[in-house]
Design a protein around this motif. Sequence first.
Motif, PDB file in Angstrom:
ATOM      1  N   LEU A 197      30.184 -16.652   9.467  1.00  0.00           N
ATOM      2  CA  LEU A 197      31.028 -17.782   9.843  1.00  0.00           C
ATOM      3  C   LEU A 197      31.252 -17.837  11.345  1.00  0.00           C
ATOM      4  O   LEU A 197      31.322 -16.801  12.020  1.00  0.00           O
ATOM      5  N   SER A 198      31.385 -19.048  11.860  1.00  0.00           N
ATOM      6  CA  SER A 198      31.827 -19.212  13.244  1.00  0.00           C
ATOM      7  C   SER A 198      33.282 -18.794  13.340  1.00  0.00           C
ATOM      8  O   SER A 198      33.990 -18.696  12.326  1.00  0.00           O
ATOM      9  N   LEU A 199      33.765 -18.550  14.554  1.00  0.00           N
ATOM     10  CA  LEU A 199      35.151 -18.133  14.719  1.00  0.00           C
ATOM     11  C   LEU A 199      36.103 -19.218  14.232  1.00  0.00           C
ATOM     12  O   LEU A 199      37.161 -18.922  13.661  1.00  0.00           O
ATOM     13  N   LYS A 200      35.723 -20.474  14.413  1.00  0.00           N
ATOM     14  CA  LYS A 200      36.565 -21.570  13.940  1.00  0.00           C
ATOM     15  C   LYS A 200      36.714 -21.518  12.426  1.00  0.00           C
ATOM     16  O   LYS A 200      37.831 -21.585  11.899  1.00  0.00           O
ATOM     17  N   MET A 201      35.602 -21.399  11.715  1.00  0.00           N
ATOM     18  CA  MET A 201      35.672 -21.398  10.254  1.00  0.00           C
ATOM     19  C   MET A 201      36.336 -20.131   9.728  1.00  0.00           C
ATOM     20  O   MET A 201      37.046 -20.168   8.721  1.00  0.00           O
TER      21      MET A 201
END
Length: 241
Positions: free
Chosen positions: A59-63
């Motif tokens: 996952l990206s840090l946002k997700m």
Amino acid sequence: MIIQTLKLIGNSWCENPSYITRFMKGTFNKIPPVPRYRVIWSVDTVIQFLRTLYPLDSLSLKMLTLKSVALVALAVAPRAQTLVSLDLDHMKVYDSKIVFAFECLLKTSRPGRSFDLELQHFEEEQLCVMHTVLFYMEKTRIYRKSRRLFVSFCSYKAVSTSTVARWLKCVLHLAGIDISMFKAHSFRGAVASAAFHKGCSVQQILKTGDWSSVRNFYKFYLRGAQPDKNVGFAEAVLSNN
């Protein structure tokens, strides 16, 4: 409060409180307080979406941030203010749970009354709030500029309640929930109702969600029928049963 304020600015007519009483009663009759939501969204819909956000290292840090915030919101039904106030300096990690204490004042803070927030281990790793939060902490460890648990995925600084509320609305939107109808605070009612229907006792719900009044819980948050068993809060919300 009205009477005291008006006296300070020289309004002598307010010395008779019956005028204020009649005005407030008329206001109540004109616009009676009602629950914001007559119906609530299905917790299972959001849970199914969060299951797709796995494995965590993909996952990206946002997700990852969105999933962490949403799982905490599902597991303990906190207010946005409570989420913002979670502090790494007042956190203890045990084998099966994470416990946060609060040094700042919360909405229900009272003299002699304390509140600790517990994030319990859940056997399904995709939905385990403890596992996800620990992974999130490690992912942000070298970047963070604040000791608050949740930090901005852009600046890595502490975030406000409005930012956390926006994150929760984003999760609802991505899960397919109509955010023109439901706001971030609807998480509390949705997960508390889900816990109640799946067997969690009212006493456990009040303790977990930091409600001080069972009357307000029944009136403004609970939607649906009486449970027929008794299980833990997070287990009741995240369980498929």
